[in-house]
Design a protein around this motif. Sequence first.
Motif, PDB file in Angstrom:
ATOM      1  N   ASP A 202      32.019 -10.860  29.252  1.00  5.58           N
ATOM      2  CA  ASP A 202      31.377 -11.882  29.252  1.00  5.58           C
ATOM      3  C   ASP A 202      31.913 -12.899  28.066  1.00  5.58           C
ATOM      4  O   ASP A 202      32.555 -12.544  27.308  1.00  5.58           O
TER       5      ASP A 202
ATOM      6  N   GLY B  55      20.282 -11.078  38.969  1.00  2.00           N
ATOM      7  CA  GLY B  55      20.593  -9.973  38.005  1.00  2.00           C
ATOM      8  C   GLY B  55      21.317  -8.850  38.599  1.00  2.00           C
ATOM      9  O   GLY B  55      21.395  -7.890  37.787  1.00  2.00           O
TER      10      GLY B  55
ATOM     11  N   GLN C 246      24.675  -4.195  29.058  1.00  2.00           N
ATOM     12  CA  GLN C 246      25.373  -3.804  30.392  1.00  2.00           C
ATOM     13  C   GLN C 246      25.275  -2.473  30.707  1.00  2.00           C
ATOM     14  O   GLN C 246      24.871  -1.583  30.129  1.00  2.00           O
ATOM     15  N   THR C 247      25.357  -2.118  32.220  1.00  2.00           N
ATOM     16  CA  THR C 247      25.727  -0.764  32.747  1.00  2.00           C
ATOM     17  C   THR C 247      26.448  -0.001  31.914  1.00  2.00           C
ATOM     18  O   THR C 247      26.165   1.277  31.322  1.00  2.00           O
TER      19      THR C 247
HETATM   20  C1  WT7 Z   1      26.177  -8.400  32.991  1.00  2.00           C
HETATM   21  C2  WT7 Z   1      25.794  -6.796  33.180  1.00  2.00           C
HETATM   22  C3  WT7 Z   1      22.159  -4.196  31.639  1.00  2.00           C
HETATM   23  C4  WT7 Z   1      21.071  -4.632  32.425  1.00  2.00           C
HETATM   24  C5  WT7 Z   1      21.303  -4.870  33.919  1.00  2.00           C
HETATM   25  C6  WT7 Z   1      22.572  -5.639  34.049  1.00  2.00           C
HETATM   26  C7  WT7 Z   1      24.930 -10.072  32.696  1.00  2.00           C
HETATM   27  C8  WT7 Z   1      22.924  -9.107  31.615  1.00  2.00           C
HETATM   28  C9  WT7 Z   1      22.209 -10.766  29.964  1.00  2.00           C
HETATM   29  C10 WT7 Z   1      21.458 -11.535  29.478  1.00  2.00           C
HETATM   30  C11 WT7 Z   1      23.049 -13.253  30.230  1.00  2.00           C
HETATM   31  C12 WT7 Z   1      23.363 -11.089  31.062  1.00  2.00           C
HETATM   32  C13 WT7 Z   1      26.242 -10.201  32.051  1.00  2.00           C
HETATM   33  C14 WT7 Z   1      26.567  -8.574  31.902  1.00  2.00           C
HETATM   34  N1  WT7 Z   1      23.522 -10.092  31.747  1.00  2.00           N
HETATM   35  N2  WT7 Z   1      22.081  -9.334  30.372  1.00  2.00           N
HETATM   36  N3  WT7 Z   1      20.327 -11.455  28.793  1.00  2.00           N
HETATM   37  N4  WT7 Z   1      22.029 -12.918  29.136  1.00  2.00           N
HETATM   38  N5  WT7 Z   1      23.608 -12.363  30.797  1.00  2.00           N
HETATM   39  O1  WT7 Z   1      23.612  -4.734  34.044  1.00  2.00           O
HETATM   40  O2  WT7 Z   1      24.663  -4.862  36.081  1.00  2.00           O
HETATM   41  O3  WT7 Z   1      26.009  -3.950  34.043  1.00  2.00           O
HETATM   42  O4  WT7 Z   1      25.267  -6.476  34.388  1.00  2.00           O
HETATM   43  O5  WT7 Z   1      24.976  -8.947  33.486  1.00  2.00           O
HETATM   44  O6  WT7 Z   1      27.063 -10.835  32.645  1.00  2.00           O
HETATM   45  O7  WT7 Z   1      27.754  -8.282  31.584  1.00  2.00           O
HETATM   46  P1  WT7 Z   1      25.047  -4.842  34.673  1.00  2.00           P
END
Ligand code: WT7
Length: 587
Positions: free
Chosen positions: A455, A479, A374-375
Amino acid sequence: MSSTVEPVSGYPTIPKDPTAGPFNMASYDDLYQNFQWEDMAKALNLPRANGINKASICIDDHSPEVMQRTALLWQAADGKKESYTFDDLRRETNRFANVLTELGVKKGDRVFVYLDRIPEIFITLFGALKVGAVIGPLFSAFGPEAIRDRLEDSGAVLVVTSPELKERLDSIRGELPALQHVVIVDRKGSAVEPLHPHEVSYAAMMAKASDQFTVPYTDPDDFSIIHYTSGTTGKPKGAVHRHAAIIAQAATAKYILDLQPENDIYWCTADPGWVTGTSYGMFGPWALGATVLVYEGGFKAEDWYQLIQDYKVTVWYTAPTAIRMLMKAGEAVAKAYDFSSLRHLCSVGEPLNPEAVVWGHQVFGHVFHDTWWQTETGAMHICNYPCMDVKPGSMGKPFPGVVAGILDDEWNPLPAGEEGHLAVRPQAPSIFRNYWKRDEVYQSRFKNGWYITGDRARMDADGYYWFIGRADDVINTAGHLVGPFEVESALIEHPAVAEAGVIGKPDPERLEIVKAFISLKAGFEPSETLKQEIKNFVRTRLAAHAYPREIDFLPSLPKTRSGKIMRRLLKARELGLPEGDTSTLED
Ligand code: WT7
C-alpha cells in the motif's frame, strides 16, 4: 511529492468517544511506550501446559463462569435462531476432533471448510485446530475454479461442505489427488442420493463421537490457518499464520474493538472465508470470552438494523462498502430502529470515507473507527483507538508493539508528510510466516527489515496515517481483494475469449469494480448477450464477487513487446489519464 503539507480530509477532528470502556487506553503514548507482547501473552495465561493451541484458548480454557456464557448467537437467513455457550462449543469441537482423528487426520494436515455462515463452520474449524490441523476457510461464494486453486495448492486432505456446495466440489474432484475425505453437513436433510465412498455424514459421525478430547501440545510456531489472498501476478497465495497469532488477535480485540466480554454483544459482519471473519469473527473475541453474533444472511439495510436492535449489539465491526450502502438506504430507514445499545463501531477493508465517519456519528451516535491491516499481518496494525480523537479519513496510529513507517523506493524511512510505501516491522505475533509453498514470494516482501505492505500512504505530523492507494494492480472491490490475473485466467477459458486484460475501475459504492477488456476469437461477434454470458461464466466458475461487472470488447489489447498485456495503459485510457511511458508498447 516532497511537500510536508498536512494530509487533511477537510473534516474537523472528532473528539474521543466518552463512552469508551475500561480497556480504553488512558494515553496512547504511554501504552505505545510500555506495551510488551509478552505481557499480553501473560494476560492470556500463556504458555499453558499444552502450549498455545488457539482452540483451547478460545473455547476450552475459560473460567467455569465464562464457560456457561453464550459464545455464539446465530441467526439463519430464514430467521431461525440458535445459541451456543463456550461449554457447548467445547463439547462439539471435541466431538469433531474425534471425528477427524477417526478419519486419520494428523497434525499439520490441511483441513478446509466450505460452508455458508452456519455454526458448523466454527465447530469444524476449531475441531480441526484441536487435532493440530492447519485450517483453511473457503468463502461459500467461490466457484469451482477458486476452490480448486486453493485445495490443490494446499494439498488439503479433507473438506467439510454441504450438499448444496458439494456440486461445485464434485466438478473438480478429479483434480485433487490429495483430497481423501469430504464431510457433508446436511442441515436441510437434502442429501437424497446415497453418499459417495469418500464422503461421510457429519451428523452420523458426530452422533457416534465422544465429547472428550485432549488437545495435544501445540508449539507457538505451529501453523494454525491459511488464508488465500490475491496478488498482481499468479494465482492466490496462501498466507500462513501460526498459533501464537492469537496473542495479537486478543490484544487488538481488547484495545481496539474495546471488547468487555461480560457485557458486550459483538457483531462482526465479515465471513470467516476472509481474515476479518476469523481473526475478529472468532479468534480475538473468543480468546477474551466475548459473545459473538453471526448472521447467515447477506446485506439488507433493514435486516442489519433489525439485528442490531433485536440482539442489542454493543460493538460492531463492519466494512466501508456496507456503511456506504447503509448511507444510500437513507436516514429515514435508520430512524425506524433503536440503536441505543451500540457503544463502539469499527471498520476495515478499504479506505473509510470521512463522510461515512461523520454520517455514522449522526445516525448511531458513535464514529466508525477505521482499522488498517491485511491478511498477511493477521491482526489490526494501524488503527483508531477508543481513546483517540478521530481525524475523519485517517487510518489512525500503529498498534503498540507495532512499528510502522513510510519508505522511499530504496526502502528508507521518509519524514512526516511525504507519500511512500507503507511498511511495518514484522514484530507482531500475528505476522504471516510464509506463503504456502511460495517462499521466494514471501521473502520478496521484506526489505531492510521491513515488511512491505503493497500500500501507499502518508503519515502526518501528529503520527496519524493516511491511506493513498495500492502500489500494485490488485483490485479492492467492496473490501475483497481480487487479482487481475485470476480473472483474466477465468476469462480466457471462455471459448469466445482470445485475450483479456482486467483492471479496477473506481466506483462510488464498491470502491472499485472489476472491469475486463476482451478481444474475441475469430468467428465471434461482440454483443450484449455475449457480454452477459461471459460475466455469468466467470461468476459461476470463479466467484460471485470477482466477476467483471463491466466488459469492453476491443479488436486487440495493448501489449508490451514481450507480449504482456499493459493493464496500466488500459486503466489510464479508461480513466482518461495520461498514458505515461509507452516505450515498451508493441507496434
Ligand atoms: C488490503 C488488505 C484485513 C482486513 C481485510 C482485508 C486494504 C484494508 C484498509 C483501510 C484503506 C485498507 C489495503 C490492504 N485495506 N484496510 N482501513 N483503509 N485500505 O484484508 O484482503 O488482505 O486486504 O486492503 O489495500 O493492503 P486483505
